[in-house]
Design a protein around this motif. Sequence first.
Motif, PDB file in Angstrom:
ATOM      1  N   ASP A 172       0.392  -1.096   0.037  1.00 33.86           N
ATOM      2  CA  ASP A 172      -0.177  -0.288  -0.010  1.00 33.86           C
ATOM      3  C   ASP A 172       0.919   1.249   0.202  1.00 33.86           C
ATOM      4  OD1 ASP A 172      -2.533  -0.975   0.288  1.00 33.86           O
ATOM      5  OD2 ASP A 172      -2.658  -1.785   2.100  1.00 33.86           O
ATOM      6  N   LYS A 173       2.493   1.102   1.063  1.00 28.48           N
ATOM      7  CA  LYS A 173       2.689   2.162   0.713  1.00 28.48           C
ATOM      8  C   LYS A 173       3.087   2.986  -0.995  1.00 28.48           C
ATOM      9  CE  LYS A 173       3.983   2.111   5.914  1.00 28.48           C
ATOM     10  NZ  LYS A 173       4.856   2.018   6.621  1.00 28.48           N
ATOM     11  N   VAL A 174       3.966   1.489  -1.160  1.00 31.46           N
ATOM     12  CA  VAL A 174       4.598   1.762  -2.365  1.00 31.46           C
ATOM     13  C   VAL A 174       4.045   1.988  -3.180  1.00 31.46           C
ATOM     14  CG1 VAL A 174       5.313   0.222  -4.156  1.00 31.46           C
ATOM     15  CG2 VAL A 174       6.351   0.079  -2.148  1.00 31.46           C
ATOM     16  N   GLN A 175       2.481   1.537  -3.207  1.00 34.95           N
ATOM     17  CA  GLN A 175       1.499   2.044  -4.281  1.00 34.95           C
ATOM     18  C   GLN A 175       1.479   3.329  -3.919  1.00 34.95           C
ATOM     19  OE1 GLN A 175      -2.302   0.733  -4.007  1.00 34.95           O
ATOM     20  NE2 GLN A 175      -3.130   0.916  -5.582  1.00 34.95           N
ATOM     21  N   GLY A 176       1.230   4.040  -3.007  1.00 36.23           N
ATOM     22  CA  GLY A 176       0.874   5.861  -3.187  1.00 36.23           C
ATOM     23  C   GLY A 176       2.768   6.490  -3.094  1.00 36.23           C
ATOM     24  N   PHE A 177       3.717   5.868  -2.914  1.00 38.30           N
ATOM     25  CA  PHE A 177       4.278   7.097  -3.261  1.00 38.30           C
ATOM     26  C   PHE A 177       4.745   6.876  -5.047  1.00 38.30           C
ATOM     27  CE2 PHE A 177       6.178   5.755   1.087  1.00 38.30           C
ATOM     28  CZ  PHE A 177       6.283   7.601   1.221  1.00 38.30           C
ATOM     29  N   LYS A 178       4.256   5.805  -5.595  1.00 40.27           N
ATOM     30  CA  LYS A 178       3.961   5.318  -7.008  1.00 40.27           C
ATOM     31  C   LYS A 178       2.993   7.063  -7.438  1.00 40.27           C
ATOM     32  CE  LYS A 178       5.641   1.246  -7.589  1.00 40.27           C
ATOM     33  NZ  LYS A 178       6.020  -0.044  -8.497  1.00 40.27           N
ATOM     34  N   ALA A 179       1.935   6.863  -6.754  1.00 41.86           N
ATOM     35  CA  ALA A 179       0.991   7.622  -7.245  1.00 41.86           C
ATOM     36  C   ALA A 179       1.737   9.242  -7.711  1.00 41.86           C
ATOM     37  CB  ALA A 179      -0.010   7.716  -6.314  1.00 41.86           C
ATOM     38  N   GLY A 180       2.330   9.415  -6.314  1.00 40.62           N
ATOM     39  CA  GLY A 180       2.854  10.726  -6.164  1.00 40.62           C
ATOM     40  C   GLY A 180       2.914  11.422  -4.498  1.00 40.62           C
ATOM     41  N   ALA A 181       3.034  10.268  -3.903  1.00 40.70           N
ATOM     42  CA  ALA A 181       2.557  10.950  -2.591  1.00 40.70           C
ATOM     43  C   ALA A 181       4.117  11.257  -2.220  1.00 40.70           C
ATOM     44  CB  ALA A 181       1.788  10.242  -0.933  1.00 40.70           C
ATOM     45  N   ASP A 182       4.066  12.798  -0.898  1.00 42.59           N
ATOM     46  CA  ASP A 182       5.406  13.149  -0.273  1.00 42.59           C
ATOM     47  C   ASP A 182       5.230  12.256   1.170  1.00 42.59           C
ATOM     48  OD1 ASP A 182       6.072  15.534  -1.941  1.00 42.59           O
ATOM     49  OD2 ASP A 182       3.914  15.737  -1.533  1.00 42.59           O
ATOM     50  N   ASP A 183       4.581  11.799   1.874  1.00 39.08           N
ATOM     51  CA  ASP A 183       4.629  11.475   2.997  1.00 39.08           C
ATOM     52  C   ASP A 183       3.860  10.039   3.479  1.00 39.08           C
ATOM     53  OD1 ASP A 183       6.038  10.268   5.487  1.00 39.08           O
ATOM     54  OD2 ASP A 183       5.790  12.955   6.168  1.00 39.08           O
ATOM     55  N   TYR A 184       3.836   9.387   4.230  1.00 41.77           N
ATOM     56  CA  TYR A 184       2.891   8.387   4.866  1.00 41.77           C
ATOM     57  C   TYR A 184       2.799   8.163   5.833  1.00 41.77           C
ATOM     58  CZ  TYR A 184       0.392   3.969   3.294  1.00 41.77           C
ATOM     59  OH  TYR A 184      -0.224   2.793   2.982  1.00 41.77           O
ATOM     60  N   LEU A 185       1.589   8.201   6.742  1.00 39.68           N
ATOM     61  CA  LEU A 185       2.121   8.352   8.430  1.00 39.68           C
ATOM     62  C   LEU A 185       0.355   7.225   8.609  1.00 39.68           C
ATOM     63  CD1 LEU A 185       2.463   9.277  10.987  1.00 39.68           C
ATOM     64  CD2 LEU A 185       1.000  11.396  10.827  1.00 39.68           C
ATOM     65  N   VAL A 186       0.598   6.710   9.366  1.00 40.34           N
ATOM     66  CA  VAL A 186       0.072   4.896   9.497  1.00 40.34           C
ATOM     67  C   VAL A 186      -1.106   4.981  11.252  1.00 40.34           C
ATOM     68  CG1 VAL A 186      -0.626   2.764   9.711  1.00 40.34           C
ATOM     69  CG2 VAL A 186       1.345   3.217   8.484  1.00 40.34           C
ATOM     70  N   LYS A 187      -2.556   5.360  11.047  1.00 35.33           N
ATOM     71  CA  LYS A 187      -3.418   4.833  11.795  1.00 35.33           C
ATOM     72  C   LYS A 187      -3.362   4.077  13.023  1.00 35.33           C
ATOM     73  CE  LYS A 187      -6.943   7.351   9.157  1.00 35.33           C
ATOM     74  NZ  LYS A 187      -8.675   7.038   8.872  1.00 35.33           N
ATOM     75  N   PRO A 188      -3.230   3.993  14.113  1.00 33.84           N
ATOM     76  CA  PRO A 188      -3.337   5.213  14.858  1.00 33.84           C
ATOM     77  C   PRO A 188      -2.157   5.850  14.815  1.00 33.84           C
ATOM     78  CG  PRO A 188      -2.965   3.758  16.337  1.00 33.84           C
ATOM     79  CD  PRO A 188      -2.926   3.102  15.076  1.00 33.84           C
ATOM     80  N   PHE A 189      -2.114   7.371  15.540  1.00 35.75           N
ATOM     81  CA  PHE A 189      -1.613   8.127  15.245  1.00 35.75           C
ATOM     82  C   PHE A 189      -1.263   9.116  16.504  1.00 35.75           C
ATOM     83  CE2 PHE A 189      -4.707   9.984  12.551  1.00 35.75           C
ATOM     84  CZ  PHE A 189      -3.753  11.490  13.248  1.00 35.75           C
ATOM     85  N   ARG A 190      -0.512   9.853  16.373  1.00 33.10           N
ATOM     86  CA  ARG A 190      -0.006  11.648  17.246  1.00 33.10           C
ATOM     87  C   ARG A 190      -0.458  12.325  16.102  1.00 33.10           C
ATOM     88  NH1 ARG A 190       1.308  11.312  22.203  1.00 33.10           N
ATOM     89  NH2 ARG A 190       1.804  12.983  22.451  1.00 33.10           N
ATOM     90  N   VAL A 191      -0.912  13.699  16.681  1.00 36.01           N
ATOM     91  CA  VAL A 191      -1.362  14.805  15.706  1.00 36.01           C
ATOM     92  C   VAL A 191       0.030  15.553  15.694  1.00 36.01           C
ATOM     93  CG1 VAL A 191      -2.575  16.709  16.044  1.00 36.01           C
ATOM     94  CG2 VAL A 191      -3.872  14.508  16.836  1.00 36.01           C
ATOM     95  N   GLU A 192       1.064  15.846  16.875  1.00 36.50           N
ATOM     96  CA  GLU A 192       2.396  16.076  17.157  1.00 36.50           C
ATOM     97  C   GLU A 192       2.443  15.691  16.204  1.00 36.50           C
ATOM     98  OE1 GLU A 192       0.953  16.078  20.702  1.00 36.50           O
ATOM     99  OE2 GLU A 192       0.219  14.971  19.601  1.00 36.50           O
ATOM    100  N   GLU A 193       2.970  14.718  15.110  1.00 40.33           N
ATOM    101  CA  GLU A 193       3.276  14.377  14.226  1.00 40.33           C
ATOM    102  C   GLU A 193       2.816  14.638  12.989  1.00 40.33           C
ATOM    103  OE1 GLU A 193       5.777   9.862  12.758  1.00 40.33           O
ATOM    104  OE2 GLU A 193       4.386   9.776  14.292  1.00 40.33           O
ATOM    105  N   LEU A 194       1.739  14.571  13.084  1.00 41.53           N
ATOM    106  CA  LEU A 194       1.258  14.883  11.489  1.00 41.53           C
ATOM    107  C   LEU A 194       1.691  16.738  11.210  1.00 41.53           C
ATOM    108  CD1 LEU A 194      -0.735  14.119   9.242  1.00 41.53           C
ATOM    109  CD2 LEU A 194      -3.216  14.782  10.611  1.00 41.53           C
ATOM    110  N   VAL A 195       1.415  17.394  12.720  1.00 43.79           N
ATOM    111  CA  VAL A 195       1.344  18.060  12.702  1.00 43.79           C
ATOM    112  C   VAL A 195       3.291  18.501  12.002  1.00 43.79           C
ATOM    113  CG1 VAL A 195       1.839  20.824  13.782  1.00 43.79           C
ATOM    114  CG2 VAL A 195      -0.037  19.069  13.485  1.00 43.79           C
ATOM    115  N   MET A 196       3.796  18.075  12.623  1.00 45.71           N
ATOM    116  CA  MET A 196       5.449  18.217  11.777  1.00 45.71           C
ATOM    117  C   MET A 196       5.577  17.745  11.189  1.00 45.71           C
ATOM    118  SD  MET A 196       7.076  19.596  14.853  1.00 45.71           S
ATOM    119  CE  MET A 196       8.809  18.665  15.842  1.00 45.71           C
TER     120      MET A 196
END
Length: 220
Positions: free
Chosen positions: A86-110
């Motif tokens: 799934d990560k490979v598919q996302g990056f191939k489509a043009g993603a710049d970063d990838y964050l998996v749930k669950p996550f910390r909002v602080e990390e998302l903001v950074m």
Amino acid sequence: MRILLVEDDRDLGPAIARALRAENCAVDLIADGIDAAHLGETESYDAAVLDLGLPGQDGVGVLKAWRDAGRTLPVLILTARDAWSDKVQGFKAGADDYLVKPFRVEELVMRLRALVRRAAGHAAPRLTCGALSFDSQLGQFELDGLPLKLTAFEWRVLSQLMLRKGAVIERLELLERVYEGDADVDSNSLEVIVGRLRKKVGAELIETVRGRGYRLACAA
């Protein structure tokens, strides 16, 4: 920063939006892939947070549509899908970063701040313009080494000017990056914000380029 948040979870989406607004971001929250594809192609954003499992059109399809249309905005995929494929598919489509749930909002903001900074061409997190400095990773301004107190709208305008210091930012683009899509914007609101900023950082630092917009004038 103005962020396009594409998340169809009725609880998570609004929670993320509130957290980003608390960090001075303007947020447009969209729950449908088709609507997201349209907004990403027609509106001005600093970055997008994109879920993969969406109604209407999945996240990978949305991202491909943006890239095919020539949209270069940084995109962070936020999803529960943690398989390597799934990560490979996302990056191939043009993603710049990838964050998996669950996550910390602080990390998302950074991560978002880092994406926006790099998209503006800055490697180091701290930017300076005379006595004014901006820690783009922490989102903090200082003037003469002292913390600068700003409203959310002032922060959005000044951060745009700082990230592109020396360049003229068109008035319409600044408005688009400062306000959310459904905001009722007064025609003089930007001038009012810039006027308040000039009182806080010095009138000579923010130049008006007649007929175009504003520029942060830093000494060479």
